[in-house]
Write an enzyme that holds these catalytic residues in place. Structure first.
Site, PDB file in Angstrom:
ATOM      1  CB  ALA A  60      -8.840  -6.395   7.200  1.00 25.61           C
ATOM      2  CG  ASN A  98      -7.903 -11.521   0.743  1.00 24.78           C
ATOM      3  OD1 ASN A  98      -8.183 -10.340   0.957  1.00 24.78           O
ATOM      4  ND2 ASN A  98      -7.520 -11.948  -0.449  1.00 24.78           N
ATOM      5  CG  ASN A 131      -1.879  -1.155   1.226  1.00 23.93           C
ATOM      6  OD1 ASN A 131      -2.055  -1.794   0.190  1.00 23.93           O
ATOM      7  ND2 ASN A 131      -2.480  -1.442   2.354  1.00 23.93           N
ATOM      8  CG  HIS A 159       4.103  -1.800  -4.670  1.00 23.40           C
ATOM      9  ND1 HIS A 159       2.927  -2.511  -4.803  1.00 23.40           N
ATOM     10  CD2 HIS A 159       5.098  -2.639  -5.073  1.00 23.40           C
ATOM     11  CE1 HIS A 159       3.206  -3.731  -5.258  1.00 23.40           C
ATOM     12  NE2 HIS A 159       4.516  -3.828  -5.427  1.00 23.40           N
ATOM     13  CG  ASP A 166      -2.655   3.245   2.962  1.00 28.63           C
ATOM     14  OD1 ASP A 166      -1.977   2.999   3.976  1.00 28.63           O
ATOM     15  OD2 ASP A 166      -3.460   2.411   2.476  1.00 28.63           O
ATOM     16  CB  SER A 170      -6.089  -9.668  -5.509  1.00 21.96           C
ATOM     17  OG  SER A 170      -5.115  -8.885  -6.157  1.00 21.96           O
ATOM     18  CB  CYS A 210      13.619  19.814  -6.938  1.00 23.99           C
ATOM     19  SG  CYS A 210      14.444  18.915  -5.618  1.00 23.99           S
TER      20      CYS A 210
END
Ligand code: BV8
Length: 247
Positions: free
Chosen positions: A233, A215, A105, A122, A107, A191, A149
């Site tokens: 969950a 799951n 995730n 990720h 988040d 998944s 930047c």
């Protein structure tokens, strides 16, 4: 079939290292969309148009729009870690051995729940990276292609700090070591579609670990797991952590 109590007892007595992999399902009850459920993100967007380096090169505005929307959703004050995120932070604090949490995730709900030994394989939605100087920056607001930047002042070189399809996920050496050393591998709310994460269960099982899937419904790799429990969950994970900690 749930993990057997005698196996849990042995793992606890040995202080066996645990590796936990989480996916979008763990954040669903916090109010964030999953990817591949019928109301998921990939029902509204084409992966190849928003989550690849090629997409960013050809249509940066669409890619920024996609991540700006998701950043706004994540920073909504109503979006909070849920009971499953909190339970995993408690497991890390109270388990007698190492607990490594690897999340797909982007988040920050595990961070906010207090998990410390955490890898965002990720990337992270609230971070950006400069293609010119390589610096990462915390970035909770919108990002546009003309932004400079904050470190090197180069203009138009900032991208979301996300691992897109075709790019190498983060900290793979550390994850591989932890998978081959662990006594228990737990997969939660994913998944099992995206590699290399989808192959972690095989690595852990071949190294002798017990493996369990928690799951809403069986994922693609479900037959690779020794044990499984299905349900939301926020119900499953606190109960599972209670069992591990014998509470
Ligand atoms: C790489 C951007 C080289 C982030 C994301 C052909 C065969 C095999 C592999 C490949 C192939 N072709 C290409 C590949 C490689 C590719 C890949 O796997 N493609 C797939 C589609 C086949 N992978 C890559 O390119 C990766 N890089 O391989 O590098 C390499 C080589 C060697 C060693 C290492 C590396 C890079 C992958 C980058 C992924 N980035 N997106 C973003 O914008 O967010 S992927 C995207 O999918 C998200 O990041 C997400 O985390 C990830 C996984 O999805 P899930 O989290 O599982 O979410 P999903 O919706 O699918 O499932 C939700 C689950 O929750 C469901 O099971 C549902 O039932 C459940 N659920 C729902 N509600 C609840 C719940 N569970 C519990 N409670 C609930 N309430």
């Amino acid at each position: 079939m749930p993990l057997r109590p005698d196996i849990i007892q042995t793992l606890r007595d040995e202080g066996a290292p645990i590796v936990i992999l989480t996916g979008a399902g763990i954040s669903r009850e916090s109010g964030l969309h999953t990817f591949r459920d019928p109301d998921g993100i990939w029902a509204r967007y084409d992966i190849s148009e928003v989550a690849t380096p090629e997409a960013f090169a050809t249509n940066p505005d669409l890619v920024h729009h996609f991540y700006n929307d998701r950043r706004r959703a994540l920073t909504d004050p109503a979006i909070l870690p849920n009971a499953a995120h909190h339970a995993l932070a408690r497991l890390e604090r109270d388990w007698p051995g190492d607990v490594l949490l690897v999340t797909q995730n982007v988040d920050d709900l595990h961070d906010r729940a207090g998990s410390q030994n955490l890898i965002h394989m990720h990337g992270e939605l609230l971070k950006i990276r400069c293609l010119q100087c390589g610096q990462q920056h915390h970035w909770p607001g919108d990002l546009g292609r003309d932004e400079a930047c904050p470190s090197c002042r180069h203009v138009a070189g900032l991208r979301p700090d996300i691992v897109w399809f075709g790019e190498m996920p983060r900290e793979m050496d550390r994850i591989d070591r932890a998978l081959t050393d662990c006594g228990l591998f737990v997969s939660i709310g994913t998944s099992g579609t995206v590699y290399p994460a989808a192959g972690f269960v095989q690595i852990a099982a071949q190294a002798g670990a017990e493996t369990i899937e928690l799951n809403l419904e069986p994922g693609h790799g479900t037959t690779a797991f020794d044990y499984c429990q299905y349900g939301p969950a926020t119900l499953l994970v606190p109960g599972f952590v209670d069992q591990l900690l014998a509470k």
